[in-house]
Design an enzyme around this catalytic site. Structure first.
Site, PDB file in Angstrom:
ATOM      1  N   THR A 173       0.867  -1.194   0.000  1.00 44.69           N
ATOM      2  CA  THR A 173       0.000   0.000   0.000  1.00 44.69           C
ATOM      3  C   THR A 173       0.897   1.236   0.000  1.00 44.69           C
ATOM      4  O   THR A 173       1.992   1.205   0.562  1.00 44.69           O
ATOM      5  CB  THR A 173      -0.871  -0.024   1.272  1.00 44.69           C
ATOM      6  OG1 THR A 173      -1.832  -1.052   1.135  1.00 44.69           O
ATOM      7  CG2 THR A 173      -1.577   1.305   1.523  1.00 44.69           C
ATOM      8  N   ARG A 201     -14.863  -6.713   0.361  1.00 49.18           N
ATOM      9  CA  ARG A 201     -14.119  -6.199   1.524  1.00 49.18           C
ATOM     10  C   ARG A 201     -13.470  -4.830   1.223  1.00 49.18           C
ATOM     11  O   ARG A 201     -12.873  -4.613   0.185  1.00 49.18           O
ATOM     12  CB  ARG A 201     -13.045  -7.207   1.890  1.00 49.18           C
ATOM     13  CG  ARG A 201     -12.192  -6.832   3.102  1.00 49.18           C
ATOM     14  CD  ARG A 201     -10.892  -6.179   2.698  1.00 49.18           C
ATOM     15  NE  ARG A 201     -10.015  -5.948   3.851  1.00 49.18           N
ATOM     16  CZ  ARG A 201      -8.944  -5.169   3.817  1.00 49.18           C
ATOM     17  NH1 ARG A 201      -8.615  -4.562   2.695  1.00 49.18           N
ATOM     18  NH2 ARG A 201      -8.207  -5.006   4.890  1.00 49.18           N
ATOM     19  N   VAL A 202     -13.595  -3.921   2.174  1.00 57.80           N
ATOM     20  CA  VAL A 202     -12.961  -2.611   2.094  1.00 57.80           C
ATOM     21  C   VAL A 202     -12.094  -2.442   3.343  1.00 57.80           C
ATOM     22  O   VAL A 202     -12.538  -2.740   4.455  1.00 57.80           O
ATOM     23  CB  VAL A 202     -14.016  -1.479   2.037  1.00 57.80           C
ATOM     24  CG1 VAL A 202     -13.338  -0.108   2.032  1.00 57.80           C
ATOM     25  CG2 VAL A 202     -14.912  -1.640   0.805  1.00 57.80           C
ATOM     26  N   ASP A 204      -8.948  -0.009   5.522  1.00 56.95           N
ATOM     27  CA  ASP A 204      -8.897   1.298   6.182  1.00 56.95           C
ATOM     28  C   ASP A 204      -8.488   2.440   5.255  1.00 56.95           C
ATOM     29  O   ASP A 204      -8.812   3.600   5.513  1.00 56.95           O
ATOM     30  CB  ASP A 204      -7.890   1.241   7.344  1.00 56.95           C
ATOM     31  CG  ASP A 204      -6.489   0.869   6.845  1.00 56.95           C
ATOM     32  OD1 ASP A 204      -6.376  -0.068   6.022  1.00 56.95           O
ATOM     33  OD2 ASP A 204      -5.516   1.513   7.272  1.00 56.95           O
ATOM     34  N   THR A 224      -0.745   2.043   6.932  1.00 56.20           N
ATOM     35  CA  THR A 224      -0.671   0.816   6.143  1.00 56.20           C
ATOM     36  C   THR A 224      -0.585  -0.369   7.090  1.00 56.20           C
ATOM     37  O   THR A 224       0.051  -0.282   8.136  1.00 56.20           O
ATOM     38  CB  THR A 224       0.534   0.816   5.191  1.00 56.20           C
ATOM     39  OG1 THR A 224       0.615  -0.459   4.543  1.00 56.20           O
ATOM     40  CG2 THR A 224       1.841   1.086   5.918  1.00 56.20           C
ATOM     41  N   GLY A 225      -1.235  -1.451   6.721  1.00 60.75           N
ATOM     42  CA  GLY A 225      -1.195  -2.625   7.587  1.00 60.75           C
ATOM     43  C   GLY A 225      -2.500  -3.379   7.526  1.00 60.75           C
ATOM     44  O   GLY A 225      -3.263  -3.248   6.565  1.00 60.75           O
ATOM     45  N   GLY A 227      -5.815  -3.713   7.730  1.00 61.09           N
ATOM     46  CA  GLY A 227      -6.780  -2.622   7.739  1.00 61.09           C
ATOM     47  C   GLY A 227      -7.890  -2.717   8.758  1.00 61.09           C
ATOM     48  O   GLY A 227      -8.288  -1.702   9.344  1.00 61.09           O
TER      49      GLY A 227
HETATM   50  N1  ASP Z   1      -4.303  -1.278   4.897  1.00 60.72           N
HETATM   51  C1  ASP Z   1      -4.522  -1.937   3.625  1.00 60.72           C
HETATM   52  C2  ASP Z   1      -5.861  -2.627   3.675  1.00 60.72           C
HETATM   53  O1  ASP Z   1      -6.174  -3.207   4.689  1.00 60.72           O
HETATM   54  C3  ASP Z   1      -3.478  -2.938   3.273  1.00 60.72           C
HETATM   55  C4  ASP Z   1      -2.058  -2.544   3.553  1.00 60.72           C
HETATM   56  O2  ASP Z   1      -1.801  -1.426   3.969  1.00 60.72           O
HETATM   57  O3  ASP Z   1      -1.152  -3.362   3.339  1.00 60.72           O
HETATM   58  O4  ASP Z   1      -6.550  -2.640   2.679  1.00 60.72           O
END
Ligand code: ASP
Length: 307
Positions: A173, A201-202, A204, A224-225, A227
């Protein structure tokens, strides 16, 4: 870092280790982060707006197939690519976001257009792509977004029978936060989400306050992470709330927010720029693709946790 302009970018957080990435992979990531910093810095150096700089940096990373945003986005369980993006301007807390877009080359540009040319904040799916076409944004087909590596990752995940998060493969991301010379802040985030996502799915990233937030009174944040945990912690807004209501500095607020996400079971990171131009990042994964530059200091790019 304070007083002048500042830009901080990320290209995702996750299990990022030297052996896994390889020398060529590492070099490609460092070069791309450097190019994103330069694209945004060019705007800020010329006296441009924080939001223009954040958008310019994110566009570079969306177009780079090494990142999970725009070209190079991960595949859904059904083999499609559905992208999310958001922007927020700290001057007036105006925001635009899109979720599950499939045919617009740069989702961050579309999010920006939603902010500026609609009375809405969040558009979704076909409607968001139709809005992009009506506003003359560049379209792109599935071939542009798809890469062999992302398809391989989906195949591998399906073969393993993973039911949900794939913490090894979802990183990539992208996001940027900027503070311009006039003292305004802005944030932008763009993602393909997580490999094998289903059921619409959505995450963050396109949620204002979850993965993206900006407020001139405090600063700008892109996350990022995993979500779902960032949504539950209202992570991007939490960083700003900590600064505003608890008087924490941006470094402390970023770390405390990641600790809070971690306490829920989430992993990932945030980048932050404060209203005085202080840049910060915090993450609880083994690495995060990241970089920062400010007026009068050379750009810094880092990948691993020990840098
Ligand atoms: N935060 C993003 C999501 O959950 C994915 C990511 O940041 O790696 O869609």
């Amino acid at each position: 870092m304070s007083g002048g302009w500042t830009l901080v970018v990320h290209g995702g957080a996750g299990i990022i280790e030297r052996e896994r990435l390889g020398a060529d992979g590492e070099q490609a990531i460092r070069t791309a982060l450097g190019a994103a910093l330069e694209a945004g810095a060019a705007v800020l150096r010329a006296g441009g707006a924080a939001l223009d700089a954040a958008e310019a940096a994110v566009v570079v990373l969306e177009d780079d197939p090494n990142f999970n945003a725009g070209r190079g986005s991960v595949f859904t369980f059904d083999g499609t690519i559905e992208m999310d993006a958001a922007v927020m301007d700290g001057r007036d807390r105006s925001a635009g976001a899109v979720t599950r877009v499939t045919g617009t080359r740069n989702p961050v540009r579309l999010a920006r257009r939603v902010k500026e040319a609609s009375s809405h904040v969040l558009l979704s799916c076909d409607g968001a792509d139709a809005f992009a076409r009506e506003h003359g944004l560049e379209e792109a087909g599935a071939d542009w977004f798809a890469t062999d590596e992302r398809r391989r990752q989906l195949d591998e995940m399906r073969a393993r029978g993973d039911a949900h998060f794939d913490t090894e493969m979802k990183y990539g991301t992208v996001g940027a936060v900027a503070r311009d010379a006039a003292g305004h802040v802005a944030a932008a985030t763009s993602t393909g989400g997580i490999t094998g996502k289903r059921w619409g799915r959505v995450g963050d990233s396109p949620l204002i306050g979850g993965g993206t937030y900006a407020d001139d009174r405090t600063g700008a944040v892109s996350a990022t992470g995993s979500g779902e945990f960032f949504i539950r912690a209202v992570a991007a807004h939490q960083v700003c709330a900590r600064v505003r209501y608890l008087g924490e500095d941006v470094v402390g607020a970023a770390q405390a927010t990641i600790d809070d996400v971690g306490a829920l079971g989430g992993t990932g990171g945030v980048i932050v720029v404060g209203r005085e131009g202080e840049g910060a990042w915090a993450f609880n994964s083994s690495g995060m693709y990241r970089g920062r530059v400010s007026a009068g200091s050379a750009p810094v790019v880092a990948i691993f946790g020990d840098e």
